[in-house]
Design an enzyme around this catalytic site. Structure first.
Site, PDB file in Angstrom:
ATOM      1  N   ASP A 274       0.865  -1.170   0.000  1.00 12.42           N
ATOM      2  CA  ASP A 274       0.000   0.000   0.000  1.00 12.42           C
ATOM      3  C   ASP A 274       0.911   1.232   0.000  1.00 12.42           C
ATOM      4  O   ASP A 274       2.124   1.141   0.183  1.00 12.42           O
ATOM      5  CB  ASP A 274      -0.977  -0.020   1.186  1.00 12.42           C
ATOM      6  CG  ASP A 274      -2.205   0.843   0.886  1.00 12.42           C
ATOM      7  OD1 ASP A 274      -2.108   1.742   0.023  1.00 12.42           O
ATOM      8  OD2 ASP A 274      -3.262   0.633   1.507  1.00 12.42           O
TER       9      ASP A 274
HETATM   10  C1  BGC Z   1      -5.054   3.126  -0.056  1.00 12.51           C
HETATM   11  C2  BGC Z   1      -5.144   2.103  -1.148  1.00 12.51           C
HETATM   12  C3  BGC Z   1      -4.949   2.760  -2.491  1.00 12.51           C
HETATM   13  C4  BGC Z   1      -3.625   3.486  -2.506  1.00 12.51           C
HETATM   14  C5  BGC Z   1      -3.320   4.127  -3.838  1.00 12.51           C
HETATM   15  C6  BGC Z   1      -3.838   4.021  -0.183  1.00 12.51           C
HETATM   16  O1  BGC Z   1      -3.895   5.090   0.689  1.00 12.51           O
HETATM   17  O2  BGC Z   1      -5.067   2.472   1.196  1.00 12.51           O
HETATM   18  O3  BGC Z   1      -6.372   1.437  -1.092  1.00 12.51           O
HETATM   19  O4  BGC Z   1      -5.037   1.820  -3.508  1.00 12.51           O
HETATM   20  O5  BGC Z   1      -3.654   4.485  -1.502  1.00 12.51           O
HETATM   21  O6  BGC Z   1      -4.111   5.219  -4.112  1.00 12.51           O
END
Ligand code: BGC
Length: 748
Positions: A274
């Site tokens: 993530d």
């Molecule tokens: C989120 C993810 C997301 C990623 C990219 C993160 O803050 O937890 O679900 O895919 O950002 O945008």
């Protein structure tokens, strides 16, 4: 190299065979320097809020395998040109973004799509999302989100399929098929990403990002099934979760990323962290420093570092001093290259900028969005059959802060801008009754007490110039006056788009702001009132559930949401959705879910222990619940044999009849309970469902199969998967309180 994504095993001119992909991967790896390989493991953020060097410069040096947080076709092509013409290894970039429930045509939020109990709704929605996203130049979406969520306070409940592993697994596989198509690399499709592995939805207190403690049995029986279903459906990538799982960060968790995902499930794609999660391993008190974080994440099985640059900074040093081997790096690079090959990026790295407008304008996309919204809505109450409304109404009032909000209609995850195309509920009603007088008053605005970090990236309309207390009071009075002269009032209440989603947890599940006060004032006028809810999580609507005759849960229904609501309110469509998650009476009752173990007698029996002395713990609306404009009877429950051997299957059938006077849908649900065994088992577990459409008077037979997959479970006592030879209760019905019962014995 093994196949990733879909079922193609034979070579066709456009679909490379496994052997061909493997050979191309090895030949590329053979030509790449260590730095170029590490570049493939880095996903860089192209948005202005990401600190660090310009993406163009990083790409030119071969320092990026993928780019996220850019949403501009021209920019994709410009960056790609640098990658394929100027970077040392000339490997194309993979462009990624969160396309969660639509790219331009916005579909209902995933929690709403799960309310359809119709996996084909989710599959078709994600196929449209994929077509639009791919036309824009994206190759990869960070979806589906497969986190089981049993705590309605947790904001990200909106992004998933609710509380149940069986429903969640069906929706997971459907979304993967929708995004990826029949095979990875299918035209007009994108690579999917199963996230957030794993357990993220069980955050302590429902507080986003807080640690999670889940025993292995709970992980395997409840939290893993949607992820395993995604692997079986051929998902190309996984994303690791942010938080600590049992004191080991998910992004440095070898049990998750290696033992379960690769060894047990045979996943052959790649894992991305993530955002910033590799660097976070230091903050989490796990890694000593960035170097240690890079080492521990890669060793755990995390292939691509999203946005933190930790791999770029430290992996080379780790290989040079022998802490990591070149083979470790190669193992992470291989599946990334394989996906780029399968996606055809080496042959066609660019996107045709002229085609995007044409794809976004396809009328069938909006048609699909309307259908998905119609099928996602749940009728929670309809006293005196107030709904459907007569189209002969002459004067209506539409009241509430969300009634004309495009943001709330489209819902969460519109990071790169809401579209002006969304049809609000007010607009939908006006379009349905063009000759009626439809008056509108928003009442006091609602907004978060504490702004989200995302506000800096996507400022919401309402925060720009907040109402004063005097303005709010005037808006309140105007709303009441507007309702006073109407024949009927539709109130549209709930949550703004920024009140659910990431970093959007709540301590209370009440209607925010003065909404309930306004509802009471308007109900007090004595007119018929219909409440339409726009929200991304279950809400505690106890007063409304007793005092408002008709309640429609519309969730965050997307671009065509207003039309779909009007279709249902005026009876052009009969609602048939069911709740994929229970509605607690209070936020403090969370986590709340139907599939729990019993200690004392169940609800309804004389020995029942109510658990709290200051309020009923049962949900306001149970899992699987939803009404219709018609009625159904479910009868004739039969098992094909009363005794089934361990390892064999039994058929369970029941007859469903539309006993009312209009066409309608029923979702027939099968629940089991194992009465004794190696472990205690939940009082009920969903093990089958089917959504049927029936004409008035029509009868159909539903047929479910129960086999080892449904009757077995991971036993804590045995430390392995078991199927016990024990007695079972079987219920079939219209929700998780179904009473139609039969017995089944599993024998050796
Ligand atoms: C989120 C993810 C997301 C990623 C990219 C993160 O803050 O937890 O679900 O895919 O950002 O945008």
């Amino acid at each position: 190299m093994d196949q990733v994504g879909g079922t193609n095993t034979e070579a066709t001119p456009s679909v490379p065979s496994e052997a061909e992909v493997a050979a191309r991967v090895e030949s590329l790896i053979g030509q790449m320097s260590l730095e170029e390989k590490i570049g493939q493991l880095a996903q860089i953020g192209g948005a202005s809020f990401v600190p660090g060097p310009k993406p163009e410069d990083v790409i030119r040096k071969g320092g990026a395998g993928s780019v996220l947080w850019v949403n501009d076709t021209q920019k994709f092509n410009a960056l790609q040109k640098i990658a394929v013409e100027e970077s040392p290894s000339k490997i194309p970039l993979l462009f990624a973004l969160d396309v969660i429930h639509g790219y331009r045509t916005i579909f209902p939020v995933p929690l709403a799509m799960a309310s359809s109990w119709d996996p084909s709704v989710a599959e078709r929605a994600q196929a449209v999302a994929a077509r639009e996203a791919r036309a824009a130049g994206l190759h990869w979406t960070f979806g589906p989100m497969l986190d089981i969520a049993r705590d309605a306070r947790w904001g990200r409940i909106v992004e998933g399929s609710g509380e149940d592993p069986f429903l969640g697994a069906a929706m997971a596989a459907a979304q993967v098929r929708g995004f990826q198509g029949p095979y990875l690399g299918a035209p007009e499709h994108v690579v999917a990403c199963a996230k957030h592995f794993a357990g993220y939805g069980a955050a302590d207190g429902g507080r986003d990002y807080d640690p999670v403690y889940l025993p292995e049995g709970r992980l395997r029986n409840v939290y893993f099934p949607p992820f395993e279903a995604a692997v079986k459906a051929g998902v190309g990538t996984f994303m690791s979760a942010y938080m600590d799982l049992n004191d080991v960060p998910a992004s440095g968790n070898r049990f998750l990323l290696h033992d379960i995902l690769r060894t047990e499930w045979g996943f052959k794609g790649f894992v991305v962290s993530d955002a910033f999660a590799v660097a976070n391993l230091v903050i989490q008190g796990f890694a000593r420093d960035g170097r240690d974080a890079a080492f521990r994440a890669l060793s755990a099985g995390l292939d691509m570092d999203m946005a933190s640059n930790t791999y770029l900074e430290h992996l080379a040093g780790l290989v040079e001093d022998g802490t990591l081997q070149m083979a470790d790096i190669d193992a992470a690079v291989r599946p990334i290259l394989a996906i780029k090959i399968r996606m055809g990026l080496f042959e066609q790295p660019y996107t045709d900028e002229a085609k995007l407008a044409e794809v976004l304008a396809l009328p069938e996309h909006r048609k699909e969005a309307r259908l998905a919204a119609q099928r996602s809505m749940v009728l929670l109450r309809n006293e005196g059959r107030l709904l459907p409304l007569a189209k002969s109404l002459k004067h209506m009032a539409v009241i509430g802060p969300l009634a004309d909000s495009k943001e709330a209609t489209e819902g969460s995850w519109m990071v790169f801008g809401h579209t002006p195309a969304a049809v609000t509920i007010l607009e939908g009603i006006r379009a349905k009754l063009p000759d009626a007088r439809v008056e509108y008053a928003p009442g006091p605005e609602i907004r978060r007490d504490i702004a989200s970090w995302f506000e800096s990236v996507m400022p919401s309309e309402v925060r720009k110039s907040p109402q004063t207390a005097e303005q709010a009071e005037a808006a309140f009075q105007t709303a009441v006056i507007t309702a006073q002269s109407a024949e009927l009032v539709v109130m549209v209440l709930g949550e703004n788009a920024d009140m659910a989603g990431e970093a959007a947890s709540r301590a209370s599940l009440d209607l925010p702001g003065r909404q309930e006060e306004l509802l009471k004032a308007i109900v007090a006028l004595g007119k018929p009132v219909v409440l339409v809810l726009l929200n991304g999580r279950p809400l505690s609507i106890n007063w409304a559930a007793e005092n408002v005759p008709a309640i429609l849960e519309a969730w965050e229904p997307g671009t065509e949401g207003g039309h779909a609501v009007a279709d249902i309110l005026f009876g052009d469509v009969n609602p048939g959705g069911k709740l994929p998650v229970a509605f607690p009476r209070k936020g403090s009752h969370a986590p709340l879910y139907y599939a729990r173990n019993l200690t004392h007698s169940p609800e309804g029996s004389p020995m029942y222990n109510p658990r709290y002395w200051d309020g009923l713990p049962m949900p306001l609306y149970p899992f699987g619940f939803g009404l219709s404009y018609t009625t159904f009877s479910i009868a004739n429950l039969k098992v094909s044999t009363p005794q089934v051997k361990v390892g064999s299957s039994v058929a369970v059938t029941a007859d469903v009849t539309n006993t009312g006077s209009v066409l309608g849908d029923e979702v027939v649900q099968l629940y089991i309970h194992q009465k004794a065994g190696s472990d205690s088992r939940p009082m009920r577990e969903l093990k089958g469902f089917e959504r049927l459409t029936l004409q008035p008077g029509e009868r159909k037979t539903v047929n479910f199969q129960l086999g080892p997959a449904e009757l077995g479970y991971w036993s804590t006592n045995a430390g392995k998967w078991v199927q016990d030879a024990e007695a079972f209760d079987i219920w079939v019905g219209a929700d998780s309180l179904a009473t139609l019962h039969t017995d089944l014995a599993v024998i050796r």
